[in-house]
Scaffold this active site. Sequence first.
Site, PDB file in Angstrom:
ATOM      1  N   PHE A 174       8.932  22.787  31.109  1.00 28.01           N
ATOM      2  CA  PHE A 174       8.430  24.057  30.568  1.00 28.01           C
ATOM      3  C   PHE A 174       9.403  24.654  29.560  1.00 28.01           C
ATOM      4  O   PHE A 174       9.009  25.084  28.470  1.00 28.01           O
ATOM      5  CB  PHE A 174       8.195  25.030  31.731  1.00 28.01           C
ATOM      6  CG  PHE A 174       7.837  26.425  31.320  1.00 28.01           C
ATOM      7  CD1 PHE A 174       6.520  26.781  31.099  1.00 28.01           C
ATOM      8  CD2 PHE A 174       8.819  27.398  31.169  1.00 28.01           C
ATOM      9  CE1 PHE A 174       6.177  28.078  30.733  1.00 28.01           C
ATOM     10  CE2 PHE A 174       8.496  28.697  30.800  1.00 28.01           C
ATOM     11  CZ  PHE A 174       7.164  29.026  30.583  1.00 28.01           C
ATOM     12  N   ASP A 175      10.692  24.689  29.892  1.00 29.81           N
ATOM     13  CA  ASP A 175      11.709  25.273  29.005  1.00 29.81           C
ATOM     14  C   ASP A 175      11.744  24.567  27.659  1.00 29.81           C
ATOM     15  O   ASP A 175      11.713  25.196  26.593  1.00 29.81           O
ATOM     16  CB  ASP A 175      13.097  25.165  29.637  1.00 29.81           C
ATOM     17  CG  ASP A 175      13.210  25.872  30.958  1.00 29.81           C
ATOM     18  OD1 ASP A 175      12.381  25.595  31.843  1.00 29.81           O
ATOM     19  OD2 ASP A 175      14.126  26.682  31.112  1.00 29.81           O
ATOM     20  N   THR A 176      11.800  23.229  27.716  1.00 28.93           N
ATOM     21  CA  THR A 176      11.911  22.450  26.493  1.00 28.93           C
ATOM     22  C   THR A 176      10.689  22.655  25.607  1.00 28.93           C
ATOM     23  O   THR A 176      10.811  22.875  24.395  1.00 28.93           O
ATOM     24  CB  THR A 176      12.064  20.961  26.821  1.00 28.93           C
ATOM     25  OG1 THR A 176      13.228  20.771  27.630  1.00 28.93           O
ATOM     26  CG2 THR A 176      12.195  20.142  25.551  1.00 28.93           C
ATOM     27  N   ARG A 199       8.223  25.355  38.621  1.00 29.27           N
ATOM     28  CA  ARG A 199       9.026  26.422  38.024  1.00 29.27           C
ATOM     29  C   ARG A 199       8.346  26.992  36.786  1.00 29.27           C
ATOM     30  O   ARG A 199       8.301  28.208  36.589  1.00 29.27           O
ATOM     31  CB  ARG A 199      10.413  25.896  37.655  1.00 29.27           C
ATOM     32  CG  ARG A 199      11.313  26.969  37.061  1.00 29.27           C
ATOM     33  CD  ARG A 199      12.672  26.441  36.667  1.00 29.27           C
ATOM     34  NE  ARG A 199      12.611  25.571  35.512  1.00 29.27           N
ATOM     35  CZ  ARG A 199      13.691  25.166  34.814  1.00 29.27           C
ATOM     36  NH1 ARG A 199      14.891  25.554  35.195  1.00 29.27           N
ATOM     37  NH2 ARG A 199      13.559  24.364  33.784  1.00 29.27           N
ATOM     38  N   TYR A 213      15.041  34.797  32.808  1.00 31.14           N
ATOM     39  CA  TYR A 213      15.045  34.114  34.103  1.00 31.14           C
ATOM     40  C   TYR A 213      16.385  33.417  34.296  1.00 31.14           C
ATOM     41  O   TYR A 213      17.083  33.083  33.329  1.00 31.14           O
ATOM     42  CB  TYR A 213      13.884  33.120  34.215  1.00 31.14           C
ATOM     43  CG  TYR A 213      14.220  31.682  33.881  1.00 31.14           C
ATOM     44  CD1 TYR A 213      14.699  30.798  34.848  1.00 31.14           C
ATOM     45  CD2 TYR A 213      14.044  31.194  32.591  1.00 31.14           C
ATOM     46  CE1 TYR A 213      14.993  29.490  34.537  1.00 31.14           C
ATOM     47  CE2 TYR A 213      14.327  29.883  32.282  1.00 31.14           C
ATOM     48  CZ  TYR A 213      14.807  29.027  33.255  1.00 31.14           C
ATOM     49  OH  TYR A 213      15.106  27.726  32.945  1.00 31.14           O
TER      50      TYR A 213
END
Length: 446
Positions: free
Chosen positions: A208-210, A98, A116
């Site tokens: 990735f988000d964190t 992702r 997103y």
Amino acid sequence: MRTDTPWSTLPARDHLLAGAVDAAGTPVLDVVIPVHNEEKDLEPSVLRLHEHLVRTFPYAFRITVADNASTDRTPQVAARLAAQLPRVRSYRLEQKGRGRALRTVWSHSDSPVLAYMDVDLSTDLNALLPLVAPLISGHSDLAIGSRLARSSRVVRGSKREFISRAYNLVLRSSLAARFSDAQCGFKAIRREVAQRLLPMVEDTGWFFDTEMLVLAERAGLRIHEVPVDWIDDPDSSVHLVRTATEDLKGVWRVGRALAVGALPLDRLARPFGDDPRDRALSGVPRGLARQLVGFCVVGALSTLFHLALYSLFRLGVGPQIANAGALLVSALANTAANRRFTFGVRGRGGAVRHQAQGLVVFAIGLVLTSGSLAALGTASGSPSHTTELAVLIAANLAGTVLRFLLFRAWVFPERTAGRHTALVSFAEHAPAGRADDTHHELGNVR
């Protein structure tokens, strides 16, 4: 690591004008839906999102389906949607992840605001406009949906609730994160921020988000949080144990990088305000108030450390030798702490030179404190230990102002060229191929 982005700090945020952007043919918002083997849910979700945006969103938009290595009919469904709807397009990536999908699409998008959301649309779409509005207005750099905000309404099982809150606790305790929900699949970012920030993010999966949020927060970027209504998808394909393990590995990696100052976060700095008068101010030292606070905190801790070492060394040697040894050790620690926390110098470049200059400042402090002790001995002959400590405290306070001025003007001056060199060095030594994945992973654009 990409090296074609400017190395100067970010410009001030500007309010995006709908008419100007529309006239250029570029949508204001690009909503990315990363998918992997979602042939069942993709079409109804895209149609629902498209209808909502057409009906409620006041700016031009685009929906991008980022298919990362699906093995079912997902690519065909995405291509059909792109052919049917002019505001929908599809990307095909041959590698799974992702984070990889988001970085690839965001890095190539021409829209000034990038967002997103998960394909299941678990988040109520009425939160989309509040999510991106602070980015469009220029108020914030990133925006996230939060399922853990007090006014959020969430429907999910106790297991996922526990994992989410436990993960949030881990981030707060280990990385000092202040945002409330790192893993909600509902986020947005301004494009100029993404261009600088994404090359620093290593993870290509769920962490990735964190990682993106932690680096943004440490760089001083503004993160806006939106309470959301969220309903758990019982058919979610996320493997909780494997994802949690990878997240903990990511927490350790990012924490270590931040601890040693391995990331050039100063390239993400924003100027003060967006009023031209703020950027035209002259003769005002940058960050003086913050540096004074940091210097005072470090100085107070260093003084306590120095006094503790002096008391320890005094058990075996005379006052002059004890003071010199304690001051030397505390001076090395003080220079290192001020270098990192007060003046924001990261990385190992110049560390030896800074310590050498710090020793000169130490010598000045030694003259002040040793001279004070010598004067005390001459005046009173055999002073008590308490009197010695009081004199040392007074001498340290007298040298504090001079030490700060020397640190600011000589040891850690603001040098744009030096910062540029450090950033170029970081780029040259970064692992090859990480951020350049965007050039190799990109498949056909429809």
